[in-house]
Design an enzyme around this catalytic site. Sequence first.
Site, short mmCIF file in Angstrom:
data_model
loop_
_atom_site.label_atom_id
_atom_site.label_comp_id
_atom_site.label_asym_id
_atom_site.label_seq_id
_atom_site.Cartn_x
_atom_site.Cartn_y
_atom_site.Cartn_z
CG ASP A 78 -1.89 1.15 1.23
OD1 ASP A 78 -1.92 1.92 0.24
OD2 ASP A 78 -2.62 1.32 2.22
CB ILE A 79 3.53 2.17 -2.32
CG1 ILE A 79 4.10 0.79 -1.96
CG2 ILE A 79 4.62 3.23 -2.38
CD1 ILE A 79 4.75 0.71 -0.58
CD GLU A 80 -2.05 5.47 0.77
OE1 GLU A 80 -2.33 6.64 1.11
OE2 GLU A 80 -2.69 4.47 1.14
N GLY A 81 3.53 7.04 -1.43
CA GLY A 81 4.56 8.07 -1.50
C GLY A 81 5.91 7.44 -1.74
#
Length: 343
Positions: free
Chosen positions: A177-180
């Site tokens: 869950d990569i958000e940056g």
Amino acid sequence: MGVADFSCLTLSSLFLGIMTRGIVAFNMLSNDNLAVYWGQNSYGDSNPDKSAHWQKTLSYYCRDNVIDTFPIAFLVDSYAGGNLPSIDLANICNSDNANYFPGTELLDCSFLASDIEMCQSAGKAVTISLGGGAGNIHFQDDSQAAAYAETIWNLFLGGKSKTRPFGSAILDGIDMDIEGDSQTGYVSFLTALRKHMNRGKKKYYITAAPQCPYPDAYIGNTLNTVGFDAVYVQFYNNYCSLWHYNNRNDWNFAAWDDWANNVSPNPDVKVYIGAPASSAAGSGYVNSKRITSIIQQTQSNYSSFGGVMLWDVSDAYANHRYDKAVKQALRSDLDLLNKRIRD
């Protein structure tokens, strides 16, 4: 009563309940799966004065056949104290009720091992999710990333370590869950991890939770290179959210279906509709009647459709068991088909 005490009291009754009904092994290739994140106590975060509905230990949510996969949220930092990761499980396992492994910032949440194993014995998959909104999952280069695969394998999956956060429990895979941050090293990390998985004694999964704008800015290149088993596309907090389902210029499940069929290295990859489980969980929430319609139309129209992902389980339970309504929608087409076959 502490969370460990609660877990011990409930496990025996859960086991008896599970034994009285048929257990169906998790099947990633199905198109009616429901994945619901556990670990962050989303309801409690927005309702600090209503502790009755706060997140419970994991086994509490494995008492029925509604949810198929639990990504545990989150492994927050890839390199914390002692060069090991850190995890954050909100009210369930934190510095107030658990200890850090000596010389690290990694919590010993091994009291959750029995919960995880109970859920797995009920035919559910339990994975560890890396990242989240505050996540810091980064690598300096491909060499460091490939070596990190062994760390994850030993801490959470089929390897061995004296610092396993969930003790004897062997998780069923990982979620990204990569958000940056940068995607540097992600391909090397996941490729090396998949090699470990392929040599393992059971089936392991790699999933991701990209934002709905295609291609995803933070993991899109990785998705095009590594064979993921499923993507939990977040159709919320964006212009392409569930609110815009009727606007074909915004709602873009078709783009993700095209990616699954023509770009992904895994021809069997599944695409999930990611949705908030309540209005407090994120913009894009739609009621159970509306999401039922969206689910059934999407399930019928796209071969890559794999199910639904919800954020998160505490919100779903507090919202009149929103997860049940979603599962009923997912199963209705299959139930109708079975009825027609019987007729």
